[in-house]
Design a protein around this motif. Structure first.
Motif, PDB file in Angstrom:
ATOM      1  N   THR A   1     -42.171  24.727  68.047  1.00 30.09           N
ATOM      2  CA  THR A   1     -42.202  23.216  68.441  1.00 30.09           C
ATOM      3  C   THR A   1     -41.123  22.259  68.134  1.00 30.09           C
ATOM      4  O   THR A   1     -40.770  22.203  66.920  1.00 30.09           O
ATOM      5  N   VAL A   2     -40.336  21.415  69.150  1.00 34.47           N
ATOM      6  CA  VAL A   2     -39.303  20.543  68.569  1.00 34.47           C
ATOM      7  C   VAL A   2     -39.895  19.671  67.760  1.00 34.47           C
ATOM      8  O   VAL A   2     -41.116  18.573  67.920  1.00 34.47           O
ATOM      9  N   GLN A   3     -39.293  19.337  66.672  1.00 37.45           N
ATOM     10  CA  GLN A   3     -39.551  18.158  65.688  1.00 37.45           C
ATOM     11  C   GLN A   3     -38.810  17.020  65.739  1.00 37.45           C
ATOM     12  O   GLN A   3     -39.215  15.910  66.041  1.00 37.45           O
TER      13      GLN A   3
ATOM     14  N   TYR B   1     -38.889   8.437  67.931  1.00 36.90           N
ATOM     15  CA  TYR B   1     -40.193   8.836  67.336  1.00 36.90           C
ATOM     16  C   TYR B   1     -40.347   8.080  66.127  1.00 36.90           C
ATOM     17  O   TYR B   1     -41.322   7.277  65.867  1.00 36.90           O
TER      18      TYR B   1
ATOM     19  N   GLY C   1     -43.284  14.772  57.179  1.00 38.30           N
ATOM     20  CA  GLY C   1     -42.276  14.209  57.376  1.00 38.30           C
ATOM     21  C   GLY C   1     -41.208  14.589  56.468  1.00 38.30           C
ATOM     22  O   GLY C   1     -40.310  13.799  56.218  1.00 38.30           O
TER      23      GLY C   1
ATOM     24  N   ASP D   1     -38.322  16.074  56.937  1.00 35.05           N
ATOM     25  CA  ASP D   1     -36.991  15.779  57.195  1.00 35.05           C
ATOM     26  C   ASP D   1     -36.362  14.342  56.671  1.00 35.05           C
ATOM     27  O   ASP D   1     -35.202  14.041  56.544  1.00 35.05           O
TER      28      ASP D   1
ATOM     29  N   THR E   1     -39.091   9.499  58.501  1.00 36.45           N
ATOM     30  CA  THR E   1     -40.162   8.453  58.396  1.00 36.45           C
ATOM     31  C   THR E   1     -39.978   7.760  57.218  1.00 36.45           C
ATOM     32  O   THR E   1     -40.100   6.548  57.271  1.00 36.45           O
TER      33      THR E   1
ATOM     34  N   ASP F   1     -47.227  12.168  59.447  1.00 36.30           N
ATOM     35  CA  ASP F   1     -45.968  12.612  60.513  1.00 36.30           C
ATOM     36  C   ASP F   1     -45.950  14.038  60.208  1.00 36.30           C
ATOM     37  O   ASP F   1     -45.475  14.733  59.345  1.00 36.30           O
ATOM     38  N   SER F   2     -47.124  14.790  61.125  1.00 32.31           N
ATOM     39  CA  SER F   2     -47.426  16.084  61.102  1.00 32.31           C
ATOM     40  C   SER F   2     -46.812  16.853  62.209  1.00 32.31           C
ATOM     41  O   SER F   2     -46.481  16.181  63.157  1.00 32.31           O
ATOM     42  N   THR F   3     -47.114  18.118  62.117  1.00 33.54           N
ATOM     43  CA  THR F   3     -46.826  18.893  63.547  1.00 33.54           C
ATOM     44  C   THR F   3     -48.310  18.399  64.185  1.00 33.54           C
ATOM     45  O   THR F   3     -49.019  17.995  63.950  1.00 33.54           O
ATOM     46  N   ASP F   4     -48.165  19.426  65.566  1.00 34.72           N
ATOM     47  CA  ASP F   4     -49.477  19.187  66.236  1.00 34.72           C
ATOM     48  C   ASP F   4     -50.863  19.277  65.892  1.00 34.72           C
ATOM     49  O   ASP F   4     -50.900  20.154  64.888  1.00 34.72           O
TER      50      ASP F   4
ATOM     51  N   TYR G   1     -39.867  15.276  73.232  1.00 31.85           N
ATOM     52  CA  TYR G   1     -41.178  15.842  73.098  1.00 31.85           C
ATOM     53  C   TYR G   1     -41.787  15.645  74.571  1.00 31.85           C
ATOM     54  O   TYR G   1     -40.874  14.846  75.575  1.00 31.85           O
TER      55      TYR G   1
ATOM     56  N   TRP H   1     -45.828  10.230  74.522  1.00 34.39           N
ATOM     57  CA  TRP H   1     -46.251  10.748  73.272  1.00 34.39           C
ATOM     58  C   TRP H   1     -47.333   9.774  72.940  1.00 34.39           C
ATOM     59  O   TRP H   1     -47.172   8.643  72.808  1.00 34.39           O
TER      60      TRP H   1
HETATM   61  N1  AG3 Z   1     -43.421  15.491  63.675  1.00 31.61           N
HETATM   62  C1  AG3 Z   1     -43.759  16.169  64.826  1.00 31.61           C
HETATM   63  C2  AG3 Z   1     -44.291  15.727  65.843  1.00 31.61           C
HETATM   64  C3  AG3 Z   1     -44.856  16.579  66.951  1.00 31.61           C
HETATM   65  C4  AG3 Z   1     -44.030  17.368  67.576  1.00 31.61           C
HETATM   66  N2  AG3 Z   1     -44.793  18.229  68.706  1.00 31.61           N
HETATM   67  C5  AG3 Z   1     -44.258  18.974  69.441  1.00 31.61           C
HETATM   68  N3  AG3 Z   1     -43.046  19.083  69.782  1.00 31.61           N
HETATM   69  N4  AG3 Z   1     -45.149  19.850  70.214  1.00 31.61           N
HETATM   70  C6  AG3 Z   1     -42.234  15.545  63.952  1.00 31.61           C
HETATM   71  C7  AG3 Z   1     -41.279  15.362  62.511  1.00 31.61           C
HETATM   72  C8  AG3 Z   1     -40.099  14.360  62.531  1.00 31.61           C
HETATM   73  N5  AG3 Z   1     -40.166  13.717  61.457  1.00 31.61           N
END
Ligand code: AG3
Length: 275
Positions: free
Chosen positions: A51-53, A62, A85, A87, A90, A156-159, A224, A228
């Motif tokens: 999944t794209v962060q 974002y 978060g 990276d 945030t 700031d999490s994954t899905d 994304y 969102w």
């Molecule tokens: N946090 C991830 C947000 C979710 C992205 N979900 C997805 N592409 N399905 C982003 C990290 C950036 N600080």
């Protein structure tokens, strides 16, 4: 052409893709599969479990709506907690607020922090800021055990599917509520409006059971499946419908427009009616 692209597949075969020049790095961390690409037009692309962060060029689309609406709605955000978060984007946006005395970031996966530091410059010095403290650990455990209090908590999490699912549970929201000061704001990203609608509805209902007030908003994020969604939990007496435009002036925002704060609340009608 297909081999030179990274595509994130959402439910029902909906894809979001980037043309890529090369894969720079790939590893299985303790928690997830991490990939880093050089894209044709958006700088580096960080991917976790497929999944794209973020993409370097556009990540502010974002990080700005995640951070600034709550920071500008809170009258005096001094202590901020970030869950996830890694990276540093945030954290970077939080530290732009002069009111902030302390920002603690709790990221479970040290590799995300390290790879981001080595290959990207999303943090732009945030990790070295004396107000910043980085803890490598589980945000769920941290919230359960900490005695500290915060004005703003940002997730700031994954899905809300897979490893981060716990971060969208009522129990987690409850410990976040307890960890906020008497007047405090909580925000979490809550997935694609169209493609994770059920996850958004579930998280909204659970937050309603915990917070004094809950708001939702949406924003188009580069990389994304947009729009969102974001969910805001209010503890105490804070009006999330109003932001401090004086403080906003110095921030030089690019995507989120505090002078049009009300436009955040746009939601497709059928989703609003389900919420
Ligand atoms: N946090 C991830 C947000 C979710 C992205 N979900 C997805 N592409 N399905 C982003 C990290 C950036 N600080």
């Amino acid at each position: 052409e297909r081999e030179n692209a990274f595509i994130e597949w959402y439910p029902r075969g909906y894809g979001v893709g980037f043309k890529v020049k090369e894969r720079l790095f790939e590893t299985q961390t303790k928690y997830q599969r991490l990939e880093l690409y050089e894209t044709e037009g958006f700088g580096k692309l960080l991917v976790l479990d497929g999944t794209v962060q973020l993409v370097e060029i556009g990540e502010e689309s974002y990080h700005e709506p995640l951070v600034h609406p709550v920071m500008l709605a809170h009258p005096n955000p001094r202590r901020v907690l970030i869950i996830g978060g890694g990276d540093g984007g945030t954290l970077r946006e939080v530290l732009r607020h002069k009111t902030v005395e302390k920002a603690i970031m709790v990221e479970i996966d040290e590799m995300v922090i390290e790879v981001s530091k080595i290959y990207m410059n999303v943090a732009r010095g945030a990790f070295e800021d004396p107000r910043a403290e980085v803890i490598v650990g589980d945000g769920v455990e941290y919230l359960k055990n900490t005695d500290e209090k915060f004005d703003v908590i940002i997730v700031d999490s994954t899905d809300p599917v897979g490893p981060a699912k716990m971060l969208f549970s009522e129990g987690f929201f409850r410990s976040a509520y307890e960890t906020l000061n008497d007047n405090g704001l909580y925000i979490t990203q809550s997935g694609s409006v169209y493609l994770f609608t059920n996850e958004l509805l579930d998280a909204y209902q659970s937050m309603k059971n915990v917070f004094d007030e809950v708001h939702y908003f949406s924003f188009p994020v580069i990389g994304y499946a947009s729009p969102w969604s974001f969910l805001v939990g209010v503890k105490g007496d804070i009006d999330f419908g109003k932001v401090d435009l004086e403080r906003a002036k110095g921030l030089g925002l690019y995507y989120y427009d505090p002078e049009r704060h009300e436009t955040l609340f746009q939601m497709p009608r059928y989703v609003r009616e389900l919420l």
